[in-house]
Write a protein that holds these residues in place. Structure first.
Motif, PDB file in Angstrom:
ATOM      1  N   HIS A 319       0.910  -1.271   0.027  1.00 36.28           N
ATOM      2  CA  HIS A 319      -0.125   0.010   0.069  1.00 36.28           C
ATOM      3  C   HIS A 319       0.871   1.306   0.029  1.00 36.28           C
ATOM      4  N   HIS A 323       1.530   4.505  -2.714  1.00 35.93           N
ATOM      5  CA  HIS A 323       1.809   5.716  -2.839  1.00 35.93           C
ATOM      6  C   HIS A 323       3.183   6.342  -3.374  1.00 35.93           C
ATOM      7  N   GLU A 347      -4.813   7.341  -3.073  1.00 35.21           N
ATOM      8  CA  GLU A 347      -5.337   6.271  -2.150  1.00 35.21           C
ATOM      9  C   GLU A 347      -5.672   4.905  -3.178  1.00 35.21           C
ATOM     10  N   ALA A 350      -2.559   3.178  -3.805  1.00 29.89           N
ATOM     11  CA  ALA A 350      -2.060   2.438  -2.793  1.00 29.89           C
ATOM     12  C   ALA A 350      -2.964   1.275  -2.383  1.00 29.89           C
TER      13      ALA A 350
HETATM   14 ZN   LIG Z   1      -3.068   5.452   1.998  1.00 25.96          ZN
END
Ligand SMILES: [Zn+2]
Length: 523
Positions: A319, A323, A347, A350
Motif C-alpha cells: 500500500h 503511494h 489512495e 495504494a
Molecule cells: Zn494510503
C-alpha cells in the motif's frame, strides 16, 4: 512574463522551502517522538500556515485566477484551494487550532476502564475480537465510548467554529467548504453514496444475517438479542475474524520488504531509492502505524513502517509503496504545484497495490505457492475481500450522513441521529435505554472532518483501475505493461488534470459504483 506566472514563481519560491521544512520536521517527529522534534514540527507548521494566510498574495491569486487558463490556471486553482482555509480572522483561526489540539490531546490521553483497570484501544479491540464473555465484551465496548462523553461538547463547538469559518469564506457550512477545496462535487457525492447504498444493501443484509446467525450460536442468545458489542470492533468497521482466511502462516519467516520490492520490480518500478530513505521496522519511540511522505516533490519519498512477517504487514508495505511510486512518477518538467496528488487518486494506487497480496497471481508468483494451493484459497479470499468492502461501505455511509447533518445543524439531537444511522446502514441496534454521544468517540469527526468518503472513492477507483488493467494487459503481477499504463496515465500528469478526469483517463470510465457492485457480489 504574465502576472499569473509571476505569482506562481513567487508562491513556489516562498512555499516550497517551507513545505520541505514542514515535511522533514513531521518525518523527524514520527521516527523519534522527542519533545524537541515535536516543538520543531509545531514551529515549521506555524511558518507554513502563516505563509498560506498571506492576504496580499491571496488577493493577487484571486485576481489572476479569473481569465487564467491551461497549466497556469490549473496551478492558480490549486494554490487558491491550498490558501483558502487559511484566509480567516487570526482570532478565529487560533480558536479552531487550539480547540482541535485540546480535543486531540484528550483523545490520546483517555483510557477506558474494563474491570476497574485502564486499557488502551488495542486492548479493547483484542477483547472484541477474541473474548467469548458477553459481560466483558459489553464493558470493553462501553469503555471504547467513554471518550465521546468527554469531548462531545467541544466537538460540537468545533463544528460551530468551522461553520463560522466556512461562512466567512462564502460557503454554506464546513461540509460544503471541505468538498469544494477537495474538488468534490456535492451532488455527485450524494448520488454516488446513494448508489453505493443501493448496490450494497441486499448483499450486506444477506451477509450480515449469516454473521448474526453464527454470533447468536457463539454467544448463546437469540439474533434479536445481539448488541453492538457482539461485533468485532467498536464501530463495526471491519468484518469479524470468525471464519476469515488466515494467511499469516504463509508469511512466517518471509522478508516482507523483499517481497514488496520484488512485486514492484515485476511491474517495472524502481523502488530502491524509496526503500533506502525509509524507516521500515518497529522500534521504541516511533509512530506505530505506517505512511508514505513526499518530502520535496523532487524524488525524496520515504515510508515509515513497522514491518513484521505477516500478511497484514505485506499489504501495508505494498500500500505505502503504491503511494511512493506515484510520488516519484510525475513527469519531468511539471511545475511544483502540480507535482502532487489528489487524495482519491493516490489512495486508489495504494489500495490497488495493497490488494495484490489477496490475489492468486501474487500468492503464486511472488510468494511462491503452488497453483493448487492458490486454487484452494482464491474463492475464500475473494469472499473475504468482498465482505470487508461491504462492511466498510456501510460504515462510510454512516459517517458521511452524520457529518452532513452535523454541519447542517450542530445544535440538533446528534445522539439520536447517530443511533438511527447505525441502525439504518449497519443493521446494528443500540442497547435499550442507552443515551450517550457515541458519535463523538470517533476521532475522525474531531480530527479529520469531512474526509471519510475519500477512502470509499479511493477504494472504488482502485477497483476500476484493477479491472482496466486486467482488460488491457491481462493482470498486474509481473506485468511491466501494467506498470507502464499506471505511470503514463495516472502518475505522470500529477495534478495537471483534475482528479475526476484523471480517473476517467486512467481507468477508461468516470468514477461509478459499478466496480463496487461487481466486487461485493462475491461476498
Ligand atoms: Zn494510503
Amino acid at each position: 512574463m504574465s502576472a499569473a506566472l509571476a505569482i506562481l514563481d513567487e508562491a513556489e519560491a516562498r512555499l516550497a522551502p517551507l513545505s520541505v521544512a514542514t515535511n522533514l520536521a513531521w518525518w523527524d517527529s514520527q521516527v523519534a517522538a522527542t519533545e524537541e522534534n515535536a516543538e520543531r514540527r509545531t514551529q515549521a507548521e506555524l511558518a507554513w500556515s502563516g505563509a498560506l494566510a498571506d492576504r496580499e498574495l491571496f488577493a493577487r491569486v484571486l485576481a489572476a485566477r479569473s481569465g487564467a487558463e491551461g497549466e497556469a490556471g490549473r496551478q492558480l486553482d490549486l494554490l487558491h484551494d491550498l490558501m483558502l482555509t487559511h484566509q480567516l480572522p487570526d482570532e478565529l483561526r487560533a480558536r479552531i487550532v487550539e480547540l482541535e489540539s485540546s480535543v486531540d490531546l484528550r483523545f490520546s490521553r483517555h483510557r477506558g476502564l474494563v474491570g476497574g483497570v485502564e486499557i488502551g484501544d488495542t486492548e479493547i479491540k483484542r477483547i472484541l475480537r477474541q473474548s467469548d464473555d458477553p459481560a466483558e465484551r459489553r464493558e470493553a465496548w462501553e469503555a471504547s465510548k467513554t471518550v465521546g462523553a468527554e469531548v462531545a461538547d467541544d466537538v460540537r463547538a468545533l463544528a460551530r467554529l468551522r461553520n463560522e469559518a466556512a461562512r466567512a469564506l462564502g460557503h454554506r457550512d464546513w461540509f460544503a467548504l471541505s468538498l469544494s477545496t477537495d474538488e468534490l462535487d456535492e451532488q455527485k457525492l450524494i448520488d454516488t453514496l446513494g448508489e453505493a447504498d443501493r448496490v450494497t444493501a441486499a448483499p450486506f443484509a444477506r451477509w450480515k444475517s449469516a454473521l448474526d446467525e453464527s454470533l447468536s450460536v457463539r454467544f448463546g442468545c437469540a439474533v434479536s438479542e445481539l448488541c453492538p458489542w457482539h461485533y468485532a470492533d467498536p464501530f463495526f468497521q471491519e468484518p469479524p475474524p470468525d471464519g476469515a482466511v488466515d494467511l499469516d502462516p504463509l508469511f512466517d519467516g518471509q522478508d516482507v520488504v523483499a517481497l514488496s520490492h520484488r512485486t514492484f520490480a515485476g511491474m517495472g518500478f524502481e523502488v530502491d531509492a524509496i526503500l533506502a530513505r525509509s524507516d521500515l521496522y518497529p522500534r521504541d519511540g516511533k509512530n506505530q502505524h505506517a505512511f508514505c511522505i513526499d518530502i520535496d516533490r523532487r524524488g525524496d519519498v520515504r515510508i515509515l513502517g513497522n514491518t513484521v512477517s505477516t500478511h497484514d504487514a505485506a499489504e501495508t508495505m505494498l500500500h505505502e509503496l503504491g503511494h511512493g511510486v506515484y510520488d516519484v512518477g510525475f513527469r519531468d518538467g511539471l511545475p511544483w504545484l502540480l507535482r502532487s496528488t489528489h487524495l482519491v487518486a493516490t489512495e486508489a494506487s495504494a489500495l490497488l497495490h495493497g490488494a495484490l497480496s489477496w490475489r492468486g497471481e501474487w500468492l503464486e508468483r511472488v510468494l511462491g505457492l503452488s497453483p493448487s494451493e492458490v486454487a484452494e484459497l482464491e474463492s475464500r479470499l475473494e469472499g473475504a475481500r468482498a465482505a470487508a468492502l461491504l462492511v466498510f461501505t456501510r460504515w462510510v455511509l454512516v459517517m458521511n450522513a452524520f457529518e452532513r447533518a452535523l454541519y447542517a445543524d450542530p445544535e440538533s439531537d446528534l445522539d439520536t441521529l447517530w443511533r438511527e444511522l447505525v441502525s439504518r446502514y449497519q443493521g446494528v441496534e443500540p442497547p435499550a435505554g442507552r443515551r450517550a454521544p457515541d458519535w463523538a468517540a470517533k476521532i475522525h469527526i474531531a480530527a479529520a472532518p469531512v474526509y471519510y468518503h475519500t477512502y470509499l472513492y479511493g477504494a472504488i477507483v482502485g477497483l476500476q483501475l484493477t479491472a482496466a488493467l486486467e482488460n488491457a494487459v491481462g493482470g498486474i503481477v509481473d506485468r511491466p505493461e501494467a506498470g507502464a499504463v499506471l505511470r503514463e496515465k495516472l502518475f505522470a500528469p500529477g495534478q495537471s488534470i483534475r482528479w475526476d478526469r484523471l480517473v476517467e483517463q486512467a481507468s477508461g470510465s468516470p468514477l461509478s459504483v459499478a466496480a463496487l457492485e461487481r466486487a461485493v457480489a462475491k461476498a
